[in-house]
Enzyme design. Structure first.
Site, PDB file in Angstrom:
ATOM      1  CE  LYS A  42     -10.470   0.039  12.473  1.00 33.51           C
ATOM      2  NZ  LYS A  42      -9.611  -0.436  11.369  1.00 33.51           N
ATOM      3  CG  ASN A  43      -6.811   2.300  11.754  1.00 32.41           C
ATOM      4  OD1 ASN A  43      -7.306   1.175  11.854  1.00 32.41           O
ATOM      5  ND2 ASN A  43      -7.216   3.181  10.851  1.00 32.41           N
TER       6      ASN A  43
ATOM      7  CB  CYS B 216     -11.231  -4.709   0.842  1.00 27.84           C
ATOM      8  SG  CYS B 216     -10.832  -2.979   0.912  1.00 27.84           S
TER       9      CYS B 216
ATOM     10  NE  ARG C 233      -7.308  -0.983   1.741  1.00 28.34           N
ATOM     11  CZ  ARG C 233      -7.808  -0.905   2.978  1.00 28.34           C
ATOM     12  NH1 ARG C 233      -8.999  -1.377   3.231  1.00 28.34           N
ATOM     13  NH2 ARG C 233      -7.101  -0.360   3.942  1.00 28.34           N
TER      14      ARG C 233
ATOM     15  CG  ASP D 162     -10.192   5.605   7.674  1.00 25.94           C
ATOM     16  OD1 ASP D 162     -10.395   5.139   6.544  1.00 25.94           O
ATOM     17  OD2 ASP D 162      -9.361   5.110   8.471  1.00 25.94           O
TER      18      ASP D 162
ATOM     19  NE  ARG E  39     -13.456  -4.619   9.471  1.00 27.85           N
ATOM     20  CZ  ARG E  39     -13.117  -3.775   8.504  1.00 27.85           C
ATOM     21  NH1 ARG E  39     -13.894  -3.597   7.479  1.00 27.85           N
ATOM     22  NH2 ARG E  39     -11.969  -3.121   8.558  1.00 27.85           N
TER      23      ARG E  39
HETATM   24  C1  UD1 Z   1      -4.746   2.447   6.674  1.00 23.59           C
HETATM   25  C2  UD1 Z   1      -5.900   2.409   7.660  1.00 23.59           C
HETATM   26  C3  UD1 Z   1      -7.222   2.732   6.966  1.00 23.59           C
HETATM   27  C4  UD1 Z   1      -7.109   4.057   6.211  1.00 23.59           C
HETATM   28  C5  UD1 Z   1      -5.881   4.069   5.291  1.00 23.59           C
HETATM   29  C6  UD1 Z   1      -5.644   5.408   4.628  1.00 23.59           C
HETATM   30  C7  UD1 Z   1      -5.170   0.761   9.270  1.00 23.59           C
HETATM   31  C8  UD1 Z   1      -5.328  -0.595   9.846  1.00 23.59           C
HETATM   32  N1  UD1 Z   1      -5.952   1.090   8.251  1.00 23.59           N
HETATM   33  O1  UD1 Z   1      -4.994   1.425   5.716  1.00 23.59           O
HETATM   34  O2  UD1 Z   1      -8.234   2.817   7.953  1.00 23.59           O
HETATM   35  O3  UD1 Z   1      -8.264   4.241   5.408  1.00 23.59           O
HETATM   36  O4  UD1 Z   1      -4.694   3.742   6.051  1.00 23.59           O
HETATM   37  O5  UD1 Z   1      -5.546   6.415   5.583  1.00 23.59           O
HETATM   38  O6  UD1 Z   1      -4.376   1.558   9.739  1.00 23.59           O
HETATM   39  N2  UD1 Z   1      -1.301   1.340  -1.748  1.00 23.59           N
HETATM   40  C9  UD1 Z   1      -0.626   0.868  -2.845  1.00 23.59           C
HETATM   41  N3  UD1 Z   1       0.359  -0.056  -2.635  1.00 23.59           N
HETATM   42  C10 UD1 Z   1       0.679  -0.508  -1.389  1.00 23.59           C
HETATM   43  C11 UD1 Z   1      -0.021  -0.015  -0.282  1.00 23.59           C
HETATM   44  C12 UD1 Z   1      -1.015   0.923  -0.498  1.00 23.59           C
HETATM   45  O7  UD1 Z   1      -0.896   1.256  -3.973  1.00 23.59           O
HETATM   46  O8  UD1 Z   1       1.583  -1.348  -1.276  1.00 23.59           O
HETATM   47  C13 UD1 Z   1      -2.399   2.329  -1.940  1.00 23.59           C
HETATM   48  C14 UD1 Z   1      -3.758   1.794  -1.501  1.00 23.59           C
HETATM   49  O9  UD1 Z   1      -4.361   1.021  -2.507  1.00 23.59           O
HETATM   50  C15 UD1 Z   1      -4.508   3.078  -1.219  1.00 23.59           C
HETATM   51  C16 UD1 Z   1      -3.404   4.004  -0.689  1.00 23.59           C
HETATM   52  O10 UD1 Z   1      -2.169   3.426  -1.089  1.00 23.59           O
HETATM   53  O11 UD1 Z   1      -5.015   3.601  -2.417  1.00 23.59           O
HETATM   54  C17 UD1 Z   1      -3.403   4.181   0.804  1.00 23.59           C
HETATM   55  O12 UD1 Z   1      -3.369   2.906   1.422  1.00 23.59           O
HETATM   56  P1  UD1 Z   1      -2.648   2.667   2.823  1.00 23.59           P
HETATM   57  O13 UD1 Z   1      -2.199   3.969   3.380  1.00 23.59           O
HETATM   58  O14 UD1 Z   1      -1.641   1.589   2.644  1.00 23.59           O
HETATM   59  O15 UD1 Z   1      -3.849   2.121   3.681  1.00 23.59           O
HETATM   60  P2  UD1 Z   1      -3.831   0.947   4.752  1.00 23.59           P
HETATM   61  O16 UD1 Z   1      -2.545   0.940   5.482  1.00 23.59           O
HETATM   62  O17 UD1 Z   1      -4.286  -0.299   4.095  1.00 23.59           O
END
Ligand code: UD1
Length: 417
Positions: A22-23, A116, A121, A304, A396
């Site tokens: 999925k990811n 969420c 996030r 995850d 999902r």
């Molecule tokens: C992706 C995965 C999700 C997984 C996560 C962490 C997808 C679609 N989803 O989510 O399943 O749990 O990686 O492995 O691939 N953060 C910030 N600022 C930002 C972006 C992120 O502070 O601009 C923080 C987030 O709040 C979180 C951490 O960084 O605490 C990791 O988030 P991130 O790696 O961005 O997760 P996703 O890409 O949303």
């Protein structure tokens, strides 16, 4: 509303195939926006988050079709440059169109995805990187607008290795003028898969899988064909299902190096994990030892898999400590596991789990995708029946999980109420 009804106690046995990731599929589908024409993506799992990404692409003007697990995306007639609140609320990862839309059309507006169930996030790292490339970002009335007549290659340091920010910035940088370096980038296998797809489209990217990604901008990209990597989290969930039931399961279509942290932890508990080239056999049956886990960015233990591993630890011999370092609010499964008889204490980002000799069935609620998966795993070993409500969260991210578990001997049915 649909529910799962599960009667625990059966040992899982047999062979099961993990589906496509999925990811990995989500950013690759978004990346199709970068080249005008028809891209073909194989082994895309049939699940709700993917359907939402298909809707997002259709909303932007693309023609999107699914035949089995193959999705074709024709981006020759994109005529809309905003993603509304309704689509963004359905799935956060809709924000992955930001980078490719800005790169190809020079403007895009998305509704701010907001927080969420598992944390706040923010998107500050995505936006910081785009600004450094020269984009003008406006955040107003809950919407983010990014515009730039030209994007320029630059050096971007990510304060944390965000998966989504790394993907969005790679997709923006492929059509920028000059070279972009993304430092402290995420190293997840899904980033490597995105690099492979983008390079097939004609991009010039190196370094995915390490913490520096180098992108030399090119003037245009063309559509491409690609098969996504197997889903390491679905495979991991099935591995824990085998372990928790004391079963013996062979999972096919896997890349064992993608779940080394989980395999190591399972072995520490006493479960046998035997990887081959593209399969893994997981054999339990003996006592499950308690082990400590700390979630980390890849290649560390994945957030995850934290809820599912906690479900295993609820019935382990001894006390384990699980620490969540990625998301600040990812313990919603704890209260539901407690309803099933688990002994878990939460102290900030840490949980202390005292293994119990048995769990008992209860009516519980899936609060998010992986929390829901954890409840299924607990239900597989609970005495009596368990009802899991709100399973649309589970849909999902898992493609017919009840069919896969059922084929291995689990007593699980979906009830439409
Ligand atoms: C992706 C995965 C999700 C997984 C996560 C962490 C997808 C679609 N989803 O989510 O399943 O749990 O990686 O492995 O691939 N953060 C910030 N600022 C930002 C972006 C992120 O502070 O601009 C923080 C987030 O709040 C979180 C951490 O960084 O605490 C990791 O988030 P991130 O790696 O961005 O997760 P996703 O890409 O949303």
């Amino acid at each position: 509303m649909q529910k799962y009804m599960i009667v625990g106690g059966n040992r899982l046995q047999g062979r099961v195939r993990a589906g496509g990731s999925k990811n990995a599929s989500l950013p690759i589908l978004a990346a199709c926006l970068l080249g005008s024409g028809r891209s073909i993506i194989h082994d895309v799992p049939n699940l709700k988050d993917i359907t939402v990404m298909m809707e997002v692409l259709q909303h932007l003007g693309a023609t999107v079709k699914r035949e089995g697990n193959t999705i074709t995306v024709d981006t020759g007639s994109i005529d809309t440059f905003d993603v509304n609140e309704e689509l963004m609320r359905k799935m956060r990862a809709s924000n992955l169109v930001l980078g490719p839309m800005l790169a190809r059309f020079r403007k895009v507006t998305i509704s701010h995805p907001g927080g969420c169930n598992i944390g706040t996030r923010p998107m500050n790292l995505h936006l910081k990187g785009l600004k450094l490339m020269g984009a003008e970002i406006k955040e107003r009335y809950g919407y983010i607008t990014a515009e730039s007549p030209t994007l320029a290659g630059t050096e971007i340091y990510l304060d944390m290795p965000s998966v989504g920010a790394t993907e969005n910035l790679m997709m923006a940088a492929v059509l920028a003028k000059g070279t972009t370096l993304i430092k402290n980038s995420a190293k997840e296998p899904e980033i490597v898969d995105l690099q492979i797809f983008l390079n097939r489209m004609g991009a010039d990217i190196k370094g995915a899988g390490t913490d520096v990604i180098k992108i030399n901008g090119v003037s245009s990209l063309c559509p491409a064909e690609h098969t996504v990597i197997p889903d390491r989290i679905e495979a991991g969930t099935l591995m824990v299902a085998a372990a928790v039931t004391g079963g013996d399961v062979l999972i096919t279509n896997v890349i064992p190096e993608h779940f080394e942290a989980l395999a190591a932890k399972l072995r520490e508990t006493g479960v046998e994990v035997t990887p081959e080239e593209d399969t893994v056999r997981v054999k339990g049956g003996g006592p499950v030892g308690a082990v400590d886990v700390r979630t980390q960015p890849y290649p560390g233990f994945p957030t995850d898999m934290q809820p599912q591993f906690m479900a295993l630890m609820t019935v382990a011999q001894g006390t384990s400590i699980i620490t969540e370092t990625i998301f600040e609010n990812r313990f919603k499964h704890v209260s539901e596991l407690r309803r099933m008889g688990a002994d878990i204490k939460v102290e900030g980002q840490t949980t202390i789990i005292k293994g119990v000799s048995k769990l008992s069935g209860a009516v519980v609620e899936a609060s998010d995708l992986r929390a829901g998966a954890a409840l299924i795993l607990a239900a597989l070993v609970a005495e009596d029946g368990t009802v899991i409500e709100n399973i649309e969260h589970i849909d999902r991210g898992y493609d017919r999980l009840e069919k896969k578990l059922g084929a291995l001997g689990a007593r699980i049915i979906r009830v439409h109420s």
